[in-house]
Design a protein around this motif. Structure first.
Motif, PDB file in Angstrom:
ATOM      1  N   ARG A  21      -1.869 -10.789  34.268  1.00 45.57           N
ATOM      2  CA  ARG A  21      -0.529 -10.538  33.744  1.00 45.57           C
ATOM      3  C   ARG A  21       0.458 -10.434  34.902  1.00 45.57           C
ATOM      4  O   ARG A  21       0.134  -9.915  35.959  1.00 45.57           O
ATOM      5  N   ASP A  22       1.681 -10.909  34.663  1.00 50.05           N
ATOM      6  CA  ASP A  22       2.720 -10.809  35.691  1.00 50.05           C
ATOM      7  C   ASP A  22       3.371  -9.433  35.689  1.00 50.05           C
ATOM      8  O   ASP A  22       3.915  -8.998  36.709  1.00 50.05           O
ATOM      9  N   LYS A  23       3.351  -8.769  34.547  1.00 46.63           N
ATOM     10  CA  LYS A  23       3.954  -7.441  34.441  1.00 46.63           C
ATOM     11  C   LYS A  23       3.201  -6.645  33.379  1.00 46.63           C
ATOM     12  O   LYS A  23       2.549  -7.230  32.504  1.00 46.63           O
ATOM     13  N   PRO A  24       3.275  -5.305  33.436  1.00 41.69           N
ATOM     14  CA  PRO A  24       2.537  -4.498  32.466  1.00 41.69           C
ATOM     15  C   PRO A  24       3.031  -4.728  31.041  1.00 41.69           C
ATOM     16  O   PRO A  24       4.195  -5.088  30.819  1.00 41.69           O
ATOM     17  N   LEU A  25       2.142  -4.519  30.101  1.00 39.87           N
ATOM     18  CA  LEU A  25       2.508  -4.589  28.695  1.00 39.87           C
ATOM     19  C   LEU A  25       3.263  -3.324  28.290  1.00 39.87           C
ATOM     20  O   LEU A  25       3.138  -2.273  28.910  1.00 39.87           O
ATOM     21  N   ILE A  26       4.035  -3.456  27.234  1.00 41.60           N
ATOM     22  CA  ILE A  26       4.626  -2.287  26.573  1.00 41.60           C
ATOM     23  C   ILE A  26       3.841  -2.076  25.290  1.00 41.60           C
ATOM     24  O   ILE A  26       3.702  -2.995  24.478  1.00 41.60           O
ATOM     25  N   ARG A  27       3.289  -0.882  25.119  1.00 37.89           N
ATOM     26  CA  ARG A  27       2.551  -0.545  23.905  1.00 37.89           C
ATOM     27  C   ARG A  27       3.099   0.739  23.307  1.00 37.89           C
ATOM     28  O   ARG A  27       3.534   1.645  24.041  1.00 37.89           O
ATOM     29  N   CYS A  28       3.056   0.804  22.007  1.00 38.17           N
ATOM     30  CA  CYS A  28       3.416   2.050  21.334  1.00 38.17           C
ATOM     31  C   CYS A  28       2.358   3.096  21.684  1.00 38.17           C
ATOM     32  O   CYS A  28       1.156   2.856  21.521  1.00 38.17           O
ATOM     33  N   GLU A  29       2.797   4.250  22.156  1.00 37.35           N
ATOM     34  CA  GLU A  29       1.874   5.295  22.587  1.00 37.35           C
ATOM     35  C   GLU A  29       1.034   5.828  21.429  1.00 37.35           C
ATOM     36  O   GLU A  29      -0.042   6.384  21.641  1.00 37.35           O
ATOM     37  N   ASN A  30       1.507   5.594  20.208  1.00 37.49           N
ATOM     38  CA  ASN A  30       0.778   6.105  19.046  1.00 37.49           C
ATOM     39  C   ASN A  30      -0.125   5.061  18.395  1.00 37.49           C
ATOM     40  O   ASN A  30      -1.336   5.235  18.307  1.00 37.49           O
ATOM     41  N   LYS A  77       0.321  -0.822  19.421  1.00 33.84           N
ATOM     42  CA  LYS A  77       0.772  -2.198  19.226  1.00 33.84           C
ATOM     43  C   LYS A  77       1.829  -2.574  20.262  1.00 33.84           C
ATOM     44  O   LYS A  77       2.586  -1.731  20.740  1.00 33.84           O
ATOM     45  N   THR A  78       1.866  -3.867  20.608  1.00 39.61           N
ATOM     46  CA  THR A  78       2.897  -4.403  21.494  1.00 39.61           C
ATOM     47  C   THR A  78       4.026  -4.979  20.649  1.00 39.61           C
ATOM     48  O   THR A  78       3.860  -5.195  19.442  1.00 39.61           O
ATOM     49  N   PRO A  79       5.183  -5.267  21.257  1.00 40.36           N
ATOM     50  CA  PRO A  79       6.254  -5.926  20.493  1.00 40.36           C
ATOM     51  C   PRO A  79       5.788  -7.237  19.872  1.00 40.36           C
ATOM     52  O   PRO A  79       6.190  -7.583  18.759  1.00 40.36           O
ATOM     53  N   GLU A  80       4.917  -7.974  20.584  1.00 37.07           N
ATOM     54  CA  GLU A  80       4.416  -9.249  20.052  1.00 37.07           C
ATOM     55  C   GLU A  80       3.534  -9.019  18.833  1.00 37.07           C
ATOM     56  O   GLU A  80       3.504  -9.834  17.908  1.00 37.07           O
ATOM     57  N   ASP A  81       2.780  -7.908  18.815  1.00 32.39           N
ATOM     58  CA  ASP A  81       1.933  -7.595  17.666  1.00 32.39           C
ATOM     59  C   ASP A  81       2.770  -7.341  16.412  1.00 32.39           C
ATOM     60  O   ASP A  81       2.370  -7.704  15.298  1.00 32.39           O
ATOM     61  N   ILE A  82       3.920  -6.730  16.608  1.00 29.54           N
ATOM     62  CA  ILE A  82       4.750  -6.340  15.461  1.00 29.54           C
ATOM     63  C   ILE A  82       5.637  -7.486  14.997  1.00 29.54           C
ATOM     64  O   ILE A  82       5.834  -7.691  13.804  1.00 29.54           O
ATOM     65  N   GLY A  83       6.162  -8.252  15.944  1.00 26.64           N
ATOM     66  CA  GLY A  83       6.986  -9.396  15.566  1.00 26.64           C
ATOM     67  C   GLY A  83       8.419  -9.256  16.035  1.00 26.64           C
ATOM     68  O   GLY A  83       8.827  -8.231  16.611  1.00 26.64           O
ATOM     69  N   GLN A  84       9.189 -10.304  15.775  1.00 29.13           N
ATOM     70  CA  GLN A  84      10.565 -10.353  16.244  1.00 29.13           C
ATOM     71  C   GLN A  84      11.404  -9.264  15.592  1.00 29.13           C
ATOM     72  O   GLN A  84      11.171  -8.862  14.458  1.00 29.13           O
TER      73      GLN A  84
END
Length: 494
Positions: free
Chosen positions: A250-259, A262-269
């Motif tokens: 990965r070029d940069k860390p992922l953002i995940r919901c702490e709870n 899920k990532t923004p990509e998992d949830i959708g636009q």
């Protein structure tokens, strides 16, 4: 591979289309600021649909704009361009290890070549110039850089398959345009006229990006030197394995919901992640949540650290995960991630790369080695003098330690038949002069532990290393990989 590529694909145009979409989106002049130009185009593409584009086109075009002769000229030129593209791509893939070279390049170099391709396609003598970018939503820097650059290789592979099709001109499958086929009149009447424009743009992109990459290889540009060094000074499988490993980074860390994780990509636009505002303000530390609901659910855990100290759950791939750069499918990283789980520890350490249960039957000597290594995980290997005195072999370099221990794990668990020669070569080189040890003593011990042909394997690797001008395989691997991955010193923090 490094032969020059010339573009003989000038198009005979019956008429030019005015700059509609670039004007509508207020796109910056590429000659003024190429990075801003690309960013604005990618934003415009992401916010538009096929219907939006066709509506804009329909304001200008009518049934008489393109004559049957015009369409025939488009198709003739497109056939010529696609034949040239197929010739170039066959040369790249079949003769020059192009996919390996591309994957080994750093992200900045990949981005530069893709951007050169997009600029070249937009400036090519096609009917609609840069406005064709709006017709090609797949041809963006972000898409082509996905999976460490595999997105670009996959795109070129699809282009080659289509270009070699018996159907001429051929058209790339385009899910973005599938919705357009169901649109009511008057828009769907322009679809057949748009596809040649799409293919022209895609083909010229391939030509321009290929020219940029091959030019750097031919001229041994600064950004290409490290990659060419690896290609010329390592075994082919080493370069390919490095490229494959790099494609998962990965070029940069992922953002995940702490709870919910899920990532923004998992949830959708459309989703906008929130952060704990107090931690952000007081600690300059971000803990992300996808919704207020998730933030409330996690509060019972987060409140223990909120404002007091910058602590997160260290979710996989996020900044709090020391191995965030590694992809989820890397087996070596999975080995490291899973270490110590039985002891209830989530964080891992290089010292925890043990030997694990054997898949087969170890020799008595190897069984003794495994028991000693499991009992003292600070030691990388135990060697024995002629009188039976124990010598602890400990590697200081974190990169060498990781490679040695991963190979050691494969050999000691009997899950593979490679790595023994690299381990032996490394220990013979570093420990033959130690008091009480010698080359013959070390080789004899390794044969007792791992089989009579061990010496033959090590001698064979030593010969290869000398031919390649390397001290040992492990040291050579670290030197070559540093041109791609940088200094391995960060492993010392594990």
């Amino acid at each position: 591979m490094a032969s020059a590529i010339k573009d003989h694909t000038a198009v005979e145009k019956p008429k030019d289309l005015p700059p509609l979409l670039s004007k509508k989106f207020n796109i910056t002049d590429v000659k003024q600021d190429a990075l801003k130009w690309n960013k604005e185009w990618e934003a415009a593409i992401a916010s538009s649909t096929a219907a939006d584009v066709l509506k804009e086109i329909s304001h200008f075009l009518d049934d008489s704009f393109f004559t049957p002769k015009d369409i025939e000229l488009f198709h003739e030129d497109l056939r010529s361009v696609q034949d040239r593209v197929a010739e170039i791509l066959r040369s790249l893939f079949n003769e020059g290890h192009f996919d390996t070279i591309w994957l080994l390049l750093n992200v900045a170099e990949k981005r530069r070549h893709i951007l050169e391709g997009l600029k070249g396609a937009s400036e090519a003598p096609t009917l609609w110039g840069q406005d064709c970018r709006a017709l090609c939503p797949e041809v963006t820097v972000s898409n082509l850089l996905s999976q460490g650059g595999k997105g670009f290789i996959d795109f070129l592979t699809r282009v080659l398959e289509i270009s070699e099709s018996s159907i001429k001109p051929a058209f790339l499958p385009n899910s973005w345009w599938e919705q357009a086929s169901n649109l009511p009149n008057p828009w769907n009447k322009f679809i057949d006229e748009c596809f040649p424009l799409i293919e022209h743009h895609a083909s010229h992109f391939v030509l321009s990006s290929a020219l940029s990459i091959v030019g750097d290889i031919t001229n041994r540009s600064e950004g290409m030197k490290g990659v060419l060094h690896i290609m010329e000074n390592t075994e082919g499988y080493v370069a390919r394995s490095l490229a494959q490993a790099k494609s998962t980074f990965r070029d940069k860390p992922l953002i995940r919901c702490e709870n919910c994780t899920k990532t923004p990509e998992d949830i959708g636009q459309g989703v906008r992640f929130m952060v704990c505002s107090v931690c952000k303000t007081k600690l300059n530390f971000e803990v992300h949540y996808c919704s207020q609901s998730c933030q409330k659910q996690d509060w019972s855990l987060h409140k223990k650290a909120c404002v007091k100290k910058p602590v997160s759950k260290g979710l996989r791939g996020t900044k709090g995960d020391s191995l965030w750069a590694f992809g989820d499918s890397d087996p070596a990283v999975e080995l490291i991630r899973n270490l110590g789980k039985k002891e209830g520890r989530g964080l891992t350490s290089l010292r925890d790369i043990g030997v694990n249960p054997c898949k087969g039957k170890r020799s008595p000597a190897a069984e003794r080695q495994a028991e000693m290594l499991e009992a003292n995980r600070n030691v990388d290997y135990f060697l024995f003098t002629a009188s039976g005195e124990t010598v602890r072999f400990v590697i200081d370099d974190p990169g060498a330690r990781m490679i040695f221990r991963i190979n050691r794990g494969v050999i000691m668990t009997q899950t593979g038949d490679t790595g023994l020669d690299a381990m032996g070569e490394y220990m013979v080189k570093l420990m033959s002069g130690y008091p009480g040890l010698s080359r013959d003593i070390i080789l004899k011990q390794l044969c007792e532990e791992h089989g009579a042909d061990t010496t033959k394997q090590i001698v064979r690797l030593e010969r290869k290393s000398r031919e390649c001008g390397k001290s040992t395989f492990i040291e050579g691997w670290l030197k070559d990989s540093s041109n791609v991955f940088g200094d391995w010193a960060w492993l010392g923090s594990l």
